[in-house]
Design an enzyme around this catalytic site. Sequence first.
Site, mmCIF file in Angstrom:
data_model
loop_
_atom_site.group_PDB
_atom_site.id
_atom_site.type_symbol
_atom_site.label_atom_id
_atom_site.label_comp_id
_atom_site.label_asym_id
_atom_site.label_seq_id
_atom_site.Cartn_x
_atom_site.Cartn_y
_atom_site.Cartn_z
ATOM 1 N N HIS A 17 5.986 -15.179 1.263
ATOM 2 C CA HIS A 17 6.955 -15.292 0.232
ATOM 3 C C HIS A 17 8.598 -16.106 0.675
ATOM 4 O O HIS A 17 9.069 -16.985 0.257
ATOM 5 C CB HIS A 17 7.637 -13.987 -0.375
ATOM 6 C CG HIS A 17 6.387 -13.580 -1.288
ATOM 7 N ND1 HIS A 17 5.970 -12.076 -0.908
ATOM 8 C CD2 HIS A 17 5.688 -13.926 -2.231
ATOM 9 C CE1 HIS A 17 5.165 -11.715 -1.914
ATOM 10 N NE2 HIS A 17 4.699 -12.601 -2.549
ATOM 11 N N LYS A 41 2.480 -1.501 -14.824
ATOM 12 C CA LYS A 41 1.760 -1.798 -13.744
ATOM 13 C C LYS A 41 2.422 -0.882 -12.462
ATOM 14 O O LYS A 41 3.732 -1.094 -12.542
ATOM 15 C CB LYS A 41 1.794 -3.096 -13.368
ATOM 16 C CG LYS A 41 0.564 -3.687 -12.505
ATOM 17 C CD LYS A 41 0.796 -5.203 -12.394
ATOM 18 C CE LYS A 41 0.850 -5.762 -11.064
ATOM 19 N NZ LYS A 41 1.006 -7.021 -10.621
ATOM 20 N N ARG A 90 -1.607 -20.880 -1.816
ATOM 21 C CA ARG A 90 -2.590 -20.430 -0.475
ATOM 22 C C ARG A 90 -3.833 -21.145 -0.664
ATOM 23 O O ARG A 90 -4.264 -21.959 0.259
ATOM 24 C CB ARG A 90 -2.649 -19.021 -0.370
ATOM 25 C CG ARG A 90 -1.406 -18.295 -0.065
ATOM 26 C CD ARG A 90 -1.523 -16.913 0.014
ATOM 27 N NE ARG A 90 -1.177 -16.409 -1.315
ATOM 28 C CZ ARG A 90 -1.433 -15.399 -2.102
ATOM 29 N NH1 ARG A 90 -1.258 -14.192 -1.105
ATOM 30 N NH2 ARG A 90 -1.408 -15.111 -3.301
ATOM 31 N N SER A 128 0.383 -9.435 -0.414
ATOM 32 C CA SER A 128 1.173 -8.355 -0.627
ATOM 33 C C SER A 128 0.011 -7.077 -0.587
ATOM 34 O O SER A 128 0.283 -6.051 -0.061
ATOM 35 C CB SER A 128 1.701 -8.237 -1.780
ATOM 36 O OG SER A 128 2.882 -9.192 -1.575
HETATM 37 P P1 ADP Z 1 2.570 -12.133 -8.566
HETATM 38 O O1 ADP Z 1 2.273 -10.917 -8.656
HETATM 39 O O2 ADP Z 1 3.296 -12.996 -9.688
HETATM 40 O O3 ADP Z 1 1.373 -12.814 -7.936
HETATM 41 P P2 ADP Z 1 3.300 -12.125 -5.866
HETATM 42 O O4 ADP Z 1 4.375 -11.214 -5.439
HETATM 43 O O5 ADP Z 1 1.818 -11.551 -5.346
HETATM 44 O O6 ADP Z 1 3.487 -12.018 -7.481
HETATM 45 O O7 ADP Z 1 3.785 -13.641 -5.643
HETATM 46 C C1 ADP Z 1 4.538 -14.448 -5.814
HETATM 47 C C2 ADP Z 1 4.371 -15.735 -5.671
HETATM 48 O O8 ADP Z 1 4.190 -16.039 -4.128
HETATM 49 C C3 ADP Z 1 2.999 -16.515 -6.384
HETATM 50 O O9 ADP Z 1 3.360 -17.682 -6.343
HETATM 51 C C4 ADP Z 1 2.110 -16.486 -4.930
HETATM 52 O O10 ADP Z 1 1.138 -17.261 -5.048
HETATM 53 C C5 ADP Z 1 3.239 -16.736 -3.917
HETATM 54 N N1 ADP Z 1 2.757 -16.410 -2.521
HETATM 55 C C6 ADP Z 1 2.352 -14.905 -2.285
HETATM 56 N N2 ADP Z 1 1.665 -14.954 -1.038
HETATM 57 C C7 ADP Z 1 2.012 -16.114 -0.443
HETATM 58 C C8 ADP Z 1 2.084 -16.584 1.027
HETATM 59 N N3 ADP Z 1 1.261 -16.041 1.926
HETATM 60 N N4 ADP Z 1 2.173 -17.867 1.154
HETATM 61 C C9 ADP Z 1 2.795 -18.688 -0.133
HETATM 62 N N5 ADP Z 1 2.913 -18.326 -1.161
HETATM 63 C C10 ADP Z 1 2.642 -17.016 -1.452
#
Ligand code: ADP
Length: 158
Positions: A17, A41, A90, A128
């Site tokens: 992120h 959630k 990703r 995450s």
């Molecule tokens: P959500 O529940 O909306 O998917 P996340 O916290 O999982 O929320 O992710 C938020 C954003 O960050 C999404 O666009 C996700 O694809 C991106 N993201 C998550 N992990 C990575 C990573 N390792 N590298 C790049 N982008 C990421």
Amino acid sequence: MKRAVFPGSFDPFTTGHEGIVRRGLSLFDEIIIAVGANALKKSYYSLETRKKMIASAFVDEPRIKVCHYEGLTVDFCIRHEAKYILRGLRTSADFEFERAIAQVNKALAFEVESVFLLTVPEHSMINSTIVRDIIRSGGDASNFVPKAIDLKKYRGED
Ligand code: ADP
């Protein structure tokens, strides 16, 4: 002023992120990291903890704000006069998922554009869920979260 919203659950916020947000600063004047507060959630870290963790990673960066929201991401964007939604990609699975969300968002609010940045290869395996599992199991997840986030300071909810 080009303002973007980077929405997500961020449970927890990872180096993946962080990479997307820092790179986004070359495209946008301001980025609002918007933590989704979904009452239905259950998250591992509380909303307040997630916001604190994220803020601690960007104390040096006045162009990044941390907020939370309930409801539709596009409504949050319109309220905050942000014309862009920033998301990270990703894998092709991310692409398929993000495509549906972005197309629905476009149908809901034509004036808001979704912008995608492809992650750097070293962040493509970070998500995450896995980071959370490492933390829950007592492992060292410090390499997967921004350096400024001291995981020892924060407690999860289970
Ligand atoms: P959500 O529940 O909306 O998917 P996340 O916290 O999982 O929320 O992710 C938020 C954003 O960050 C999404 O666009 C996700 O694809 C991106 N993201 C998550 N992990 C990575 C990573 N390792 N590298 C790049 N982008 C990421």
